[in-house]
Motif scaffolding. Structure first.
Motif, short mmCIF file in Angstrom:
data_model
loop_
_atom_site.label_atom_id
_atom_site.label_comp_id
_atom_site.label_asym_id
_atom_site.label_seq_id
_atom_site.Cartn_x
_atom_site.Cartn_y
_atom_site.Cartn_z
N ALA A 235 42.07 49.02 31.08
CA ALA A 235 41.28 47.88 31.52
C ALA A 235 41.95 47.16 32.68
CB ALA A 235 41.05 46.93 30.34
N THR A 236 43.26 47.04 32.62
CA THR A 236 44.00 46.37 33.70
C THR A 236 43.81 47.10 35.02
OG1 THR A 236 45.66 45.51 32.18
CG2 THR A 236 46.31 45.70 34.49
N LEU A 237 43.91 48.43 35.00
CA LEU A 237 43.80 49.21 36.23
C LEU A 237 42.38 49.24 36.79
CD1 LEU A 237 46.14 52.16 35.25
CD2 LEU A 237 46.57 50.46 37.02
N MET A 238 41.39 48.99 35.93
CA MET A 238 40.00 49.04 36.38
C MET A 238 39.49 47.69 36.87
SD MET A 238 39.29 52.23 36.00
CE MET A 238 37.50 52.46 35.99
N ARG A 239 40.32 46.66 36.82
CA ARG A 239 39.87 45.34 37.24
C ARG A 239 39.67 45.27 38.75
NH1 ARG A 239 43.99 42.36 33.13
NH2 ARG A 239 42.66 42.49 31.29
N ARG A 240 38.73 44.45 39.15
CA ARG A 240 38.45 44.28 40.57
C ARG A 240 39.67 43.76 41.32
NH1 ARG A 240 35.32 46.92 43.22
NH2 ARG A 240 33.76 46.68 41.59
N ASP A 241 40.46 42.88 40.68
CA ASP A 241 41.62 42.32 41.37
C ASP A 241 42.81 43.25 41.39
OD1 ASP A 241 42.35 42.08 38.74
OD2 ASP A 241 42.48 39.90 38.73
N ALA A 242 42.65 44.49 40.90
CA ALA A 242 43.69 45.51 41.02
C ALA A 242 43.36 46.48 42.16
CB ALA A 242 43.84 46.29 39.71
N GLY A 243 42.55 46.01 43.10
CA GLY A 243 42.05 46.89 44.15
C GLY A 243 43.05 47.35 45.17
N TRP A 244 44.26 46.77 45.18
CA TRP A 244 45.28 47.21 46.12
C TRP A 244 46.15 48.32 45.53
CZ3 TRP A 244 44.89 47.33 50.91
CH2 TRP A 244 45.98 47.37 51.79
N ILE A 245 45.78 48.79 44.35
CA ILE A 245 46.51 49.89 43.70
C ILE A 245 45.66 51.15 43.82
CG2 ILE A 245 47.54 50.74 41.57
CD1 ILE A 245 47.66 47.82 40.60
N THR A 246 46.17 52.16 44.49
CA THR A 246 45.48 53.44 44.56
C THR A 246 46.49 54.55 44.80
OG1 THR A 246 43.51 54.57 45.45
CG2 THR A 246 44.95 53.46 47.05
N GLY A 247 46.16 55.74 44.31
CA GLY A 247 47.04 56.89 44.48
C GLY A 247 48.28 56.85 43.62
N GLN A 248 48.26 56.03 42.55
CA GLN A 248 49.46 55.84 41.76
C GLN A 248 49.35 56.50 40.38
OE1 GLN A 248 52.15 54.32 43.30
NE2 GLN A 248 50.64 54.57 44.96
N ARG A 249 50.51 56.89 39.87
CA ARG A 249 50.63 57.35 38.48
C ARG A 249 51.31 56.24 37.69
NH1 ARG A 249 54.45 59.10 34.75
NH2 ARG A 249 53.84 60.90 33.47
N ILE A 250 50.63 55.72 36.69
CA ILE A 250 51.18 54.68 35.85
C ILE A 250 51.36 55.25 34.45
CG2 ILE A 250 50.78 52.42 34.78
CD1 ILE A 250 49.11 53.27 38.06
N GLU A 251 52.58 55.20 33.94
CA GLU A 251 52.84 55.72 32.60
C GLU A 251 52.83 54.57 31.60
OE1 GLU A 251 55.72 58.90 32.04
OE2 GLU A 251 56.59 57.76 30.36
N ALA A 252 52.10 54.75 30.50
CA ALA A 252 52.06 53.78 29.41
C ALA A 252 52.61 54.48 28.17
CB ALA A 252 50.63 53.29 29.17
#
Length: 258
Positions: A235-252
């Motif tokens: 949900a965090t990564l899909m937020r509109r205000d996370a729009g400056w994040i792209t091409g990244q691998r995030i491990e949870a």
């Protein structure tokens, strides 16, 4: 542009496990949800009902992500479903549907390998391609695409070579998608869960106390992951205000094998 006041996100494999928790977390964040299922229609309907109880719209569509030949027909059914909501585009796509294969490298069969390719690599590749006309575009309003990988693409545990190889390929695919779709304003990232207590892989992490203790012992936060942990991360990564994040691998993964 977003065609309704609330973003609409499609989640494959949303009838159970991580997919269901992603759907619920996104609904709490204000998303309307389209989720797919392969066989468990009743489970999908139950998730739809939970989303509707949160005040959001939801619908379930059948899809076998291993059957790329069905994607054009699925896109047409999805377009009709969006039209029922007065919408023309998706604001989010989460390529989550998956299946495990546990076998040593020496014993992995061509059939097992081919199944992993079809489900985890060819499926997300060609489904995203088929849905491109339905993904919202625009510098600020472009859709978010999230591909689901695995911590096993970084660390190594015996028995997962075919599965992990596909997830490694998905991580590379995500970087290429992020580069090539950036002109449309579409952001693409990869979320890699660690060991999670669900029914995935026969439910070993959830049901086997020895496995759970081992996972906890190699995880910085000292416990196994829960499906809700991944739902919140998605949900965090899909937020509109996370729009400056792209091409990244995030491990949870709670810091597994740091």
């Amino acid at each position: 542009m977003t065609s309704t006041p609330h973003p609409i996100t499609l989640i494959t494999g949303g009838s159970r496990g991580l997919g269901a928790q992603m759907a619920l977390a996104l609904a709490r964040d204000g998303h309307d949800i389209v989720l797919t299922y392969r066989e468990a229609a009743s489970a999908a309907d139950a998730v739809v009902a939970q989303i509707q109880a949160l005040g959001r719209r939801a619908q379930a569509l059948r899809l076998d992500v291993a059957d790329a030949a069905s994607f054009a027909g699925f896109a047409a059914r999805l377009r009709d479903g969006l039209a029922d909501w007065g919408a023309k585009t998706l604001d989010g796509l989460i390529n989550n549907a998956g299946a495990g294969a546990h076998a040593s490298f020496a014993e992995t069969t061509p059939a097992q390998f081919d199944a992993m390719v079809a489900i985890h690599l060819r499926g997300p590749f060609f489904l995203t391609q088929a849905l491109l006309p339905l993904l919202a575009t625009g510098e600020r309003t472009g859709a978010r695409v999230l591909n689901i990988s695995s911590g096993l693409a970084r660390f190594t545990l015996p028995g997962y070579s075919a599965y992990a190889a596909m997830k490694g390929a998905v991580e590379v695919l995500g970087r290429y998608q992020a580069k090539e779709l950036a002109a449309r304003g579409i952001r693409v990232n990869t979320l890699a869960p660690g060991a999670i207590a669900t029914d995935f892989g026969g439910g070993a992490v959830r049901d086997n106390a020895d496995v759970a203790r081992f996972v906890a012992s190699v995880t910085a936060l000292g416990r196994v992951g829960e499906a809700e942990d991944i739902g919140g991360a998605a949900a965090t990564l899909m937020r509109r205000d996370a729009g400056w994040i792209t091409g990244q691998r995030i491990e949870a993964s709670g810091g597994m094998f740091l």
